[in-house]
Write a protein that holds these residues in place. Structure first.
Motif, PDB file in Angstrom:
ATOM      1  N   SER A   6      -6.458  -0.619  -5.189  1.00 44.60           N
ATOM      2  CA  SER A   6      -7.045  -0.472  -3.855  1.00 44.60           C
ATOM      3  C   SER A   6      -5.993  -0.867  -2.816  1.00 44.60           C
ATOM      4  O   SER A   6      -5.346  -1.906  -2.961  1.00 44.60           O
ATOM      5  CB  SER A   6      -8.264  -1.384  -3.719  1.00 44.60           C
ATOM      6  OG  SER A   6      -8.639  -1.516  -2.364  1.00 44.60           O
TER       7      SER A   6
ATOM      8  N   ASP B 118       0.825  -1.212   0.000  1.00 40.92           N
ATOM      9  CA  ASP B 118       0.000   0.000   0.000  1.00 40.92           C
ATOM     10  C   ASP B 118       0.863   1.267   0.000  1.00 40.92           C
ATOM     11  O   ASP B 118       0.451   2.299  -0.539  1.00 40.92           O
ATOM     12  CB  ASP B 118      -0.961   0.004   1.185  1.00 40.92           C
ATOM     13  CG  ASP B 118      -0.255  -0.069   2.522  1.00 40.92           C
ATOM     14  OD1 ASP B 118       0.522  -1.025   2.731  1.00 40.92           O
ATOM     15  OD2 ASP B 118      -0.485   0.827   3.356  1.00 40.92           O
TER      16      ASP B 118
ATOM     17  N   ARG C 156      -6.420  -2.063  -0.076  1.00 43.07           N
ATOM     18  CA  ARG C 156      -6.823  -3.341   0.503  1.00 43.07           C
ATOM     19  C   ARG C 156      -6.292  -4.517  -0.309  1.00 43.07           C
ATOM     20  O   ARG C 156      -5.977  -5.578   0.222  1.00 43.07           O
ATOM     21  CB  ARG C 156      -8.342  -3.401   0.609  1.00 43.07           C
ATOM     22  CG  ARG C 156      -8.863  -4.687   1.199  1.00 43.07           C
ATOM     23  CD  ARG C 156     -10.360  -4.714   1.291  1.00 43.07           C
ATOM     24  NE  ARG C 156     -10.933  -4.103   0.105  1.00 43.07           N
ATOM     25  CZ  ARG C 156     -12.172  -3.634   0.033  1.00 43.07           C
ATOM     26  NH1 ARG C 156     -12.956  -3.700   1.059  1.00 43.07           N
ATOM     27  NH2 ARG C 156     -12.623  -3.109  -1.088  1.00 43.07           N
TER      28      ARG C 156
END
Length: 168
Positions: free
Chosen positions: A63, A37, A65
């Motif tokens: 994303s 991330d 996630r």
């Protein structure tokens, strides 16, 4: 660990700073100190700084996630779009990039000199990565100083000098 960033929400982002942030995040990712991330966030910063490219846009659109699964698909091409080299994880070149990123974190006062030597010694020992050998030796000296209850100011200064050498 969180990579230090110098870009903020108050004004334009310097392109050189944005590339430096990606380089740091990449090095830390190579050695498992940040998640994928961090690379997505660094890609977003690069776009804000004015960089462009299909793979960079795709990387920035991942994303957070799903970053661990999706970042590897776009990373190599995105790095080439901004002029950075890609190294497969767990290669000597990736480990060296990680060591340099950790040294940069020490110079930025995110890590203490003692923490850098401890991490390098644990991650690389005395024989795995030549570039880390001096830090492993300094970690041994910290251990002896702890045992003897000696001050470590001189060791801290030597670690900072080594960190500067590694990042130059």
């Amino acid at each position: 660990m969180t990579a230090t960033t110098t870009s903020g929400d108050n004004g334009p982002v310097n392109p050189e700073t944005a590339v430096s942030e990606l380089r740091t995040a990449l090095g830390l990712w190579y050695v498992g100190q940040v998640g994928a991330d961090a690379l997505v966030r660094a890609a977003c910063t690069l776009l804000v700084a004015g960089f462009d490219g299909l793979s960079l846009c795709m990387l920035a659109a991942v994303s957070v996630r799903d970053a661990d699964a999706e970042v590897p698909e776009y990373l190599e091409a995105a790095l080439h779009e901004v002029g950075l080299d890609f190294h497969p994880r767990d290669t000597p070149a990736a480990r060296e990039a990680g060591l340099r990123a950790m040294a940069a974190q020490t110079l930025a006062q995110v890590l203490t000199p003692r923490r850098l030597t401890s991490w390098a010694h644990c991650a690389f020992g005395h024989t795995t990565l030549d570039l880390a050998e001096r830090l492993a030796e300094l970690d041994d000296l910290y251990d002896m100083a702890d045992y003897d209850e000696r001050p470590t100011g001189d060791l801290d200064a030597e670690v900072m000098a080594e960190a500067r050498r590694l990042t130059s």
